[in-house]
Motif scaffolding. Structure first.
Motif, PDB file in Angstrom:
ATOM      1  N   ALA A 558       0.837  -1.191   0.000  1.00 33.31           N
ATOM      2  CA  ALA A 558       0.000   0.000   0.000  1.00 33.31           C
ATOM      3  C   ALA A 558       0.876   1.246   0.000  1.00 33.31           C
ATOM      4  N   THR A 559       0.334   2.309  -0.520  1.00 33.61           N
ATOM      5  CA  THR A 559       1.109   3.556  -0.629  1.00 33.61           C
ATOM      6  C   THR A 559       0.618   4.643   0.311  1.00 33.61           C
ATOM      7  N   ALA A 560      -0.602   4.496   0.856  1.00 33.13           N
ATOM      8  CA  ALA A 560      -1.138   5.546   1.725  1.00 33.13           C
ATOM      9  C   ALA A 560      -2.266   4.985   2.561  1.00 33.13           C
ATOM     10  N   CYS A 561      -2.534   5.660   3.677  1.00 37.09           N
ATOM     11  CA  CYS A 561      -3.711   5.363   4.497  1.00 37.09           C
ATOM     12  C   CYS A 561      -4.815   6.342   4.072  1.00 37.09           C
ATOM     13  N   PRO A 562      -5.868   5.856   3.401  1.00 38.13           N
ATOM     14  CA  PRO A 562      -6.900   6.773   2.910  1.00 38.13           C
ATOM     15  C   PRO A 562      -7.515   7.630   4.011  1.00 38.13           C
ATOM     16  N   SER A 563      -7.713   7.063   5.199  1.00 34.96           N
ATOM     17  CA  SER A 563      -8.311   7.845   6.287  1.00 34.96           C
ATOM     18  C   SER A 563      -7.379   8.960   6.729  1.00 34.96           C
ATOM     19  N   CYS A 564      -6.060   8.671   6.775  1.00 36.30           N
ATOM     20  CA  CYS A 564      -5.108   9.726   7.136  1.00 36.30           C
ATOM     21  C   CYS A 564      -5.080  10.817   6.073  1.00 36.30           C
ATOM     22  N   VAL A 565      -5.143  10.411   4.818  1.00 36.91           N
ATOM     23  CA  VAL A 565      -5.154  11.393   3.740  1.00 36.91           C
ATOM     24  C   VAL A 565      -6.379  12.297   3.865  1.00 36.91           C
ATOM     25  N   ALA A 566      -7.544  11.695   4.171  1.00 38.41           N
ATOM     26  CA  ALA A 566      -8.765  12.486   4.299  1.00 38.41           C
ATOM     27  C   ALA A 566      -8.713  13.434   5.487  1.00 38.41           C
ATOM     28  N   GLU A 567      -8.035  13.001   6.565  1.00 38.41           N
ATOM     29  CA  GLU A 567      -7.973  13.823   7.769  1.00 38.41           C
ATOM     30  C   GLU A 567      -6.789  14.778   7.771  1.00 38.41           C
ATOM     31  N   GLY A 568      -5.864  14.573   6.828  1.00 38.56           N
ATOM     32  CA  GLY A 568      -4.684  15.426   6.791  1.00 38.56           C
ATOM     33  C   GLY A 568      -3.644  15.082   7.834  1.00 38.56           C
ATOM     34  N   THR A 569      -3.624  13.821   8.265  1.00 45.03           N
ATOM     35  CA  THR A 569      -2.636  13.376   9.255  1.00 45.03           C
ATOM     36  C   THR A 569      -1.616  12.453   8.583  1.00 45.03           C
ATOM     37  N   ARG A 570      -0.518  12.150   9.310  1.00 49.79           N
ATOM     38  CA  ARG A 570       0.542  11.291   8.773  1.00 49.79           C
ATOM     39  C   ARG A 570       0.428   9.906   9.369  1.00 49.79           C
ATOM     40  N   TRP A 571       0.912   8.955   8.630  1.00 53.68           N
ATOM     41  CA  TRP A 571       0.932   7.564   9.116  1.00 53.68           C
ATOM     42  C   TRP A 571       2.387   7.084   9.212  1.00 53.68           C
ATOM     43  N   VAL A 572       2.581   5.992   9.958  1.00 52.52           N
ATOM     44  CA  VAL A 572       3.918   5.416  10.125  1.00 52.52           C
ATOM     45  C   VAL A 572       4.064   4.173   9.265  1.00 52.52           C
ATOM     46  N   SER A 573       3.232   3.156   9.509  1.00 48.93           N
ATOM     47  CA  SER A 573       3.237   1.936   8.700  1.00 48.93           C
ATOM     48  C   SER A 573       1.800   1.563   8.387  1.00 48.93           C
ATOM     49  N   LEU A 574       1.625   0.758   7.330  1.00 52.09           N
ATOM     50  CA  LEU A 574       0.286   0.453   6.834  1.00 52.09           C
ATOM     51  C   LEU A 574      -0.048  -1.016   7.043  1.00 52.09           C
ATOM     52  N   ARG A 575      -1.327  -1.278   7.335  1.00 48.68           N
ATOM     53  CA  ARG A 575      -1.845  -2.630   7.544  1.00 48.68           C
ATOM     54  C   ARG A 575      -3.072  -2.843   6.657  1.00 48.68           C
ATOM     55  N   ARG A 576      -3.267  -4.101   6.194  1.00 48.84           N
ATOM     56  CA  ARG A 576      -4.399  -4.412   5.312  1.00 48.84           C
ATOM     57  C   ARG A 576      -5.304  -5.444   5.993  1.00 48.84           C
ATOM     58  N   CYS A 577      -6.578  -5.162   6.073  1.00 44.88           N
ATOM     59  CA  CYS A 577      -7.540  -6.104   6.640  1.00 44.88           C
ATOM     60  C   CYS A 577      -7.748  -7.257   5.658  1.00 44.88           C
TER      61      CYS A 577
END
Length: 625
Positions: A558-577
């Motif tokens: 994955a390249t981004a956390c969609p929820s973080c992008v929508a909220e304008g926050t940063r993420w550290v690592s990504l997980r997939r359900c």
């Protein structure tokens, strides 16, 4: 004064040799032996004669005890079959084979003397093999077997040596007498080791002062060894048994401060003694050559005996290890650590056979051979040749063989995953216990405890982030906090210089800062190392039904956390359900969207969506696959 000067020079030589070896990327034992040999021929370096009592009583007990304390009793029990066969069977096999070679090459030498030399050169060193093995990153199962073998094979060799020397001059050598002597010595050593453990454990339950506890640990190896030898038992077995049991039970018997102090002290002692031993081995070269010059044996025969003994030691170990492949490891899989009915690959067995470096016990045991034994100087030189030859020939070539055979070294990504899972399980047990406690908490202490547990777990999971060069929250915290600690320490030192605060109070505050700094989790170097490893699929413990029913999916990172992008926050690592494919950020991220998704949907299993990571996590059972 001359002795003091020599000891200082020896210590400086050891430290300098280790520093140079690390700069060159070479194993320190090999470099120190070469330096010792070269130094022994310098006119201003005094002759050094290693007395057997100095090695067997002064060096061997603390070295064995330090190794036993740091060894895993669980791992040694798991590999007990190869360890016993190597430490007993291989020593006897090697002693017999070398004895036959020496008896055939040296004129007039008796069978007991030939077998005595075989016993001298039979046991690999407890320090050299594991030190070099860890340096080049040998697989853990090989290092474990080498450790276990090296802990016990000295006992077999020394008992065999004592028995054969006692029969020198006798008409015959009775094998049953050797076997009986070994059984009695081993049983007596186990009994003394158990007694030392029980006495020390009883005392430790009543000791709370770390200094007293550590002082007690300094007495244990010497007391165990001397007591066992006094009753004609094996001092080596006594020391190893006491060390293994005390190390295994230390989390129960000792306080945390005592364990930390003991660990640091024994690591320092082992570091100094291990490296000093190899320098001392090299320093024996000059006078051994002088003794050979006075020998009545021709130079050609001396060279033949020495080289033949060295070759016999190497070949006999390879024959034993490769020939007993399915006997040594009847239930070890060829590619992982899980039970199977396949023997390990030939590459593993070859490295186990090739990692047979000898050390100071071999050289010291050679001096135990009586001085009036015919051709004793040749036998001692043969032992020295075996020590130096195996260290240089096998030690230098072992890394090359490991690379050519493509034997996998321990994967830091696997280690990081295991560490994170273990901490997560411990935290879950703590939180479950916290739920059962009754307390009045108006100050919010419980919330602080939960936050501390979370931060520790987040730091552990962040080590799995394989994108080198990207600073994790834990690394940022480490960098800022260590800088602030330096500022605090400088201010305290300024106050100390003014003489306005009692020295004891200043020392206590400085110790508090040191303790906090030592507990900070700096994982950046380890995270960069994991970036070059691709994770291998393996499971930690048993899989739950959720993990079994939701296998890994082959999706691009994955390249981004969609929820973080929508909220304008940063993420550290990504997980997939693995239930719906939702991608969210990990718990080290500010918003923790992956965990929030679990609480909203109760979808139990996620998979890492980071590049080169291949692991799954079950929220319900707190298990990793």
């Amino acid at each position: 004064m001359d002795v003091a000067v020599f000891l200082i020079a020896l210590a400086l030589g050891v430290l300098g040799g280790v520093i140079v070896a690390r700069r060159l990327g070479a194993p320190a034992p090999l470099l120190l032996v070469v330096v010792g040999v070269a130094a022994s021929f310098l006119p201003f370096v005094p002759q050094v004669h290693l007395e057997p009592e100095v090695v067997l009583l002064g060096l061997l007990p603390p070295l064995l005890y330090a190794a036993a304390l740091s060894s895993s009793l669980v791992d040694l029990t798991t590999f007990r079959r190869p360890i016993v066969l190597q430490s007993v069977g291989l020593v006897i096999f090697t002693a017999a084979g070398v004895g036959w070679v020496v008896h055939a090459l040296v004129p007039g030498i008796s069978w007991p003397v030939a077998l005595a030399l075989g016993a001298v050169v039979a046991p690999p060193d407890a320090v050299a093999a594991t030190a070099i093995g860890r340096h080049i990153g040998l697989p853990r199962k090989i290092v474990t077997v080498l450790e276990g073998e090296s802990l016990f094979n000295d006992a077999t060799a020394l008992v065999l040596l004592r028995t054969t020397i006692a029969t020198i001059g006798a008409a015959t050598l009775h094998p049953w007498a050797v076997g009986l002597d070994f059984v009695v010595a081993a049983a007596g050593g186990v009994a003394v080791g158990l007694a030392a453990y029980w006495v020390t454990a009883w005392l430790r339950r009543r000791i709370t002062e770390p200094v007293v506890d550590v002082a007690l640990s300094l007495v244990v190896p010497f007391a165990s060894y001397v007591l066992a030898e006094e009753i004609h038992a094996s001092g080596v077995v006594a020391v190893v048994v006491a060390g293994l049991l005390l190390g295994h039970r230390s989390p129960i018997l000792q306080t945390a401060q005592s364990r930390i102090a003991e660990r640091v002290n024994w690591r320092t002692i082992a570091f100094v003694l291990e490296n000093a031993v190899f320098l001392l081995i090299g320093l024996q070269a000059e006078w051994l050559v002088q003794d050979l010059a006075d020998s009545g044996v021709g130079a050609g025969r001396i060279v033949a005996v020495c080289l033949a003994t060295l070759a016999a030691v190497i070949v006999l170990r390879l024959v034993w290890v490769l020939g007993s492949r399915w006997v040594l490891f009847p239930h070890v899989h060829a590619h992982d650590d899980h039970p199977s009915h396949q023997a390990p690959p030939w590459s593993f067995m070859f490295l186990l056979g090739w990692a047979g470096m000898r050390g100071v016990v071999t050289l010291a045991a050679a001096f135990v051979i009586p001085a009036d034994t015919p051709h004793r100087e040749v036998l001692v030189m043969a032992a020295f040749t075996v020590v130096a030859g195996t260290l240089l020939v096998q030690g230098l070539s072992l890394p090359w063989f490991a690379r050519r055979l493509r034997v996998p070294s321990p994967d830091p990504l696997d280690d990081a995953l295991a560490r994170a899972t273990l901490l997560q399980q411990a935290s879950k047990a703590a939180v479950d216990e916290l739920e059962t406690l009754e307390y009045d908490d108006p100050a919010g202490v419980v919330d602080l405890i939960r936050q501390g547990l979370d931060q520790r777990n987040f730091a552990a999971w962040e080590r799995l982030g394989t994108q080198a060069g990207q600073e994790s929250p834990a690394a940022l915290y480490y960098r800022i906090r260590t800088h602030l600690l330096d500022v605090e320490r400088r201010r305290i030192l300024e106050i100390r210089g003014a003489g306005q605060v009692p020295a004891d109070v200043v020392a206590d505050v400085l110790a508090m800062l040191d303790l906090e700094e030592s507990m900070l989790d700096n994982a950046e170097q380890e995270r960069d190392e994991t970036a070059v490893y691709a994770a291998r699929r393996w499971q930690i413990g048993e899989l739950c039904d959720d993990l079994t029913g939701r296998p890994a999916v082959a999706e691009p990172p994955a390249t981004a956390c969609p929820s973080c992008v929508a909220e304008g926050t940063r993420w550290v690592s990504l997980r997939r359900c693995l239930e719906c494919g939702y991608v969210g950020c990990c718990d080290s991220s500010p918003r923790r969207h992956a965990t929030e998704h679990f609480h909203d949907t109760q979808h139990p299993v996620i998979q890492s969506a980071e590049p080169a990571e291949d692991w799954r996590w079950c929220y319900v059972h707190h298990l990793t696959a």
